[in-house]
Design a protein around this motif. Sequence first.
Motif, short mmCIF file in Angstrom:
data_model
loop_
_atom_site.label_atom_id
_atom_site.label_comp_id
_atom_site.label_asym_id
_atom_site.label_seq_id
_atom_site.Cartn_x
_atom_site.Cartn_y
_atom_site.Cartn_z
N PHE A 47 6.54 0.98 -16.77
CA PHE A 47 6.06 -0.09 -15.90
C PHE A 47 4.54 -0.15 -15.89
CE2 PHE A 47 10.39 0.13 -14.43
CZ PHE A 47 10.68 -1.16 -14.03
N SER A 48 3.87 0.99 -15.93
CA SER A 48 2.40 0.99 -15.94
C SER A 48 1.88 0.40 -17.25
CB SER A 48 1.87 2.41 -15.75
OG SER A 48 2.25 2.95 -14.51
N VAL A 49 2.45 0.83 -18.37
CA VAL A 49 2.00 0.33 -19.67
C VAL A 49 2.31 -1.15 -19.81
CG1 VAL A 49 2.37 0.51 -22.17
CG2 VAL A 49 2.13 2.58 -20.79
N ALA A 50 3.49 -1.58 -19.35
CA ALA A 50 3.84 -3.00 -19.44
C ALA A 50 2.85 -3.86 -18.68
CB ALA A 50 5.25 -3.21 -18.91
N PHE A 51 2.51 -3.45 -17.46
CA PHE A 51 1.54 -4.23 -16.69
C PHE A 51 0.18 -4.22 -17.37
CE2 PHE A 51 -1.78 -4.87 -13.62
CZ PHE A 51 -1.30 -5.88 -12.80
N ALA A 52 -0.26 -3.05 -17.84
CA ALA A 52 -1.59 -2.94 -18.45
C ALA A 52 -1.70 -3.82 -19.69
CB ALA A 52 -1.89 -1.48 -18.79
N ILE A 53 -0.66 -3.83 -20.53
CA ILE A 53 -0.71 -4.63 -21.75
C ILE A 53 -0.76 -6.12 -21.43
CG2 ILE A 53 0.60 -5.31 -23.80
CD1 ILE A 53 1.57 -2.44 -24.01
N ILE A 54 0.13 -6.57 -20.53
CA ILE A 54 0.17 -8.00 -20.19
C ILE A 54 -1.13 -8.42 -19.53
CG2 ILE A 54 1.38 -9.75 -18.84
CD1 ILE A 54 3.92 -8.10 -19.18
N ALA A 55 -1.64 -7.59 -18.62
CA ALA A 55 -2.90 -7.92 -17.94
C ALA A 55 -4.04 -7.98 -18.94
CB ALA A 55 -3.19 -6.90 -16.85
N TRP A 152 9.76 -6.76 -9.12
CA TRP A 152 8.53 -6.14 -9.63
C TRP A 152 7.82 -7.07 -10.60
CZ3 TRP A 152 6.54 -4.93 -14.37
CH2 TRP A 152 5.43 -4.08 -14.38
N ALA A 153 8.57 -7.69 -11.49
CA ALA A 153 7.96 -8.59 -12.47
C ALA A 153 7.27 -9.76 -11.79
CB ALA A 153 9.03 -9.09 -13.45
N PHE A 154 7.89 -10.30 -10.75
CA PHE A 154 7.29 -11.43 -10.04
C PHE A 154 5.99 -11.00 -9.36
CE2 PHE A 154 6.73 -14.25 -6.40
CZ PHE A 154 6.85 -15.49 -7.00
N ALA A 155 6.03 -9.86 -8.64
CA ALA A 155 4.83 -9.38 -7.96
C ALA A 155 3.73 -9.03 -8.95
CB ALA A 155 5.18 -8.18 -7.08
N ALA A 156 4.12 -8.40 -10.07
CA ALA A 156 3.12 -8.03 -11.08
C ALA A 156 2.48 -9.27 -11.69
CB ALA A 156 3.78 -7.18 -12.17
N LEU A 157 3.28 -10.30 -11.97
CA LEU A 157 2.73 -11.51 -12.58
C LEU A 157 1.84 -12.27 -11.59
CD1 LEU A 157 2.64 -13.03 -15.19
CD2 LEU A 157 4.64 -14.35 -14.47
N VAL A 158 2.17 -12.21 -10.31
CA VAL A 158 1.29 -12.82 -9.30
C VAL A 158 -0.08 -12.15 -9.33
CG1 VAL A 158 0.89 -13.06 -6.81
CG2 VAL A 158 3.11 -13.64 -7.78
N LEU A 159 -0.10 -10.81 -9.39
CA LEU A 159 -1.37 -10.09 -9.45
C LEU A 159 -2.12 -10.39 -10.74
CD1 LEU A 159 -3.31 -8.05 -8.25
CD2 LEU A 159 -1.90 -6.22 -9.19
N ILE A 160 -1.41 -10.46 -11.86
CA ILE A 160 -2.06 -10.80 -13.13
C ILE A 160 -2.64 -12.21 -13.07
CG2 ILE A 160 -1.59 -11.26 -15.57
CD1 ILE A 160 0.40 -8.96 -15.52
N THR A 161 -1.93 -13.13 -12.45
CA THR A 161 -2.45 -14.49 -12.31
C THR A 161 -3.73 -14.51 -11.47
OG1 THR A 161 -0.19 -15.36 -12.45
CG2 THR A 161 -1.88 -16.83 -11.57
N MET A 162 -3.77 -13.73 -10.41
CA MET A 162 -4.98 -13.65 -9.59
C MET A 162 -6.14 -13.04 -10.37
SD MET A 162 -3.17 -12.36 -6.05
CE MET A 162 -4.73 -12.13 -5.22
N LEU A 163 -5.88 -11.98 -11.13
CA LEU A 163 -6.93 -11.39 -11.96
C LEU A 163 -7.41 -12.37 -13.03
CD1 LEU A 163 -5.45 -7.79 -12.49
CD2 LEU A 163 -7.35 -8.44 -10.99
N THR A 164 -6.48 -13.10 -13.61
CA THR A 164 -6.85 -14.08 -14.63
C THR A 164 -7.69 -15.20 -14.04
OG1 THR A 164 -4.80 -13.59 -15.83
CG2 THR A 164 -5.93 -15.63 -16.37
#
Length: 284
Positions: A47-55, A152-164
Amino acid sequence: VAVVVILFLSARTLSNFYVDLLWFDSVDKGSVFWATLGSKALLGVVFSVAFAIIAFVSLTLAERSAPSDLPIGPEKDVIERYRAIVGRRTRLLRIVVSVLFGLMVGLPAIAQWQEWLLFRNSQSFGVEDPQFGADVGFYVFRLPFLAFSIDWAFAALVLITMLTAAMHFLNGSIRVQTPGERIMRGARIHLSILFALLAVIKAVDYWLQRFELTVSGRGVVQGATYTDVNAELPAINLLIMISLLVAALFIAGIRWGGWRLPLLSMALWAVVAVVAGAVYPAIV
């Protein structure tokens, strides 16, 4: 000195770990102990690596879509100050941000190790529920981990969208206080794709919520009672169609160059979610 301090602070944790290992070995179940530990490590890493790569990929795309001309106004000072501080270390910044947030978002998945072991070792009961025709083993073994993964995927993508969005603002693609075009084409396409993915993930979440009605605790008994089948289930099916419609409108907005219809559909989505998803079932 740092090593000694770390060992001192972690002494209780290390002692508990060693005692647990000795106990499992004493009953010839050391494999269970290591399987549990391995599952926790696997979840944390994946989960950490998946988030880091997508982000990192999303932030890189945002960086590469930066406009050549800077906005005129107070935002220009912010962007110039950001570029002066970061300089040519933008790649390092993206890596650090992706890894740090990846650890923050991915490590809590360790707590789902039991659900993961159930999912990995799922079995069939040979008995189907009367509402959806799904095997009982799906509810016992697979549904809990699937529901967590989608949430988890929804919350992670929301955070990635905010960072983007923050990255687009720092490189001048999003201009809040500048007259004229507020969002450049590259940023609009990028954010539209992220919003469409969020809508699709939410549709999958709604689809799983249908099965969660089978173990609903709304009525006097646990299970899908009258309200769940005749009010909640149709509302969830309607929300699935609306979320997919929102995703399609965001993708269509890339070509037509506007967010008016997607935003209006999101407002409709919110109204339906409150009225059909909460108010109407409560009345029934």
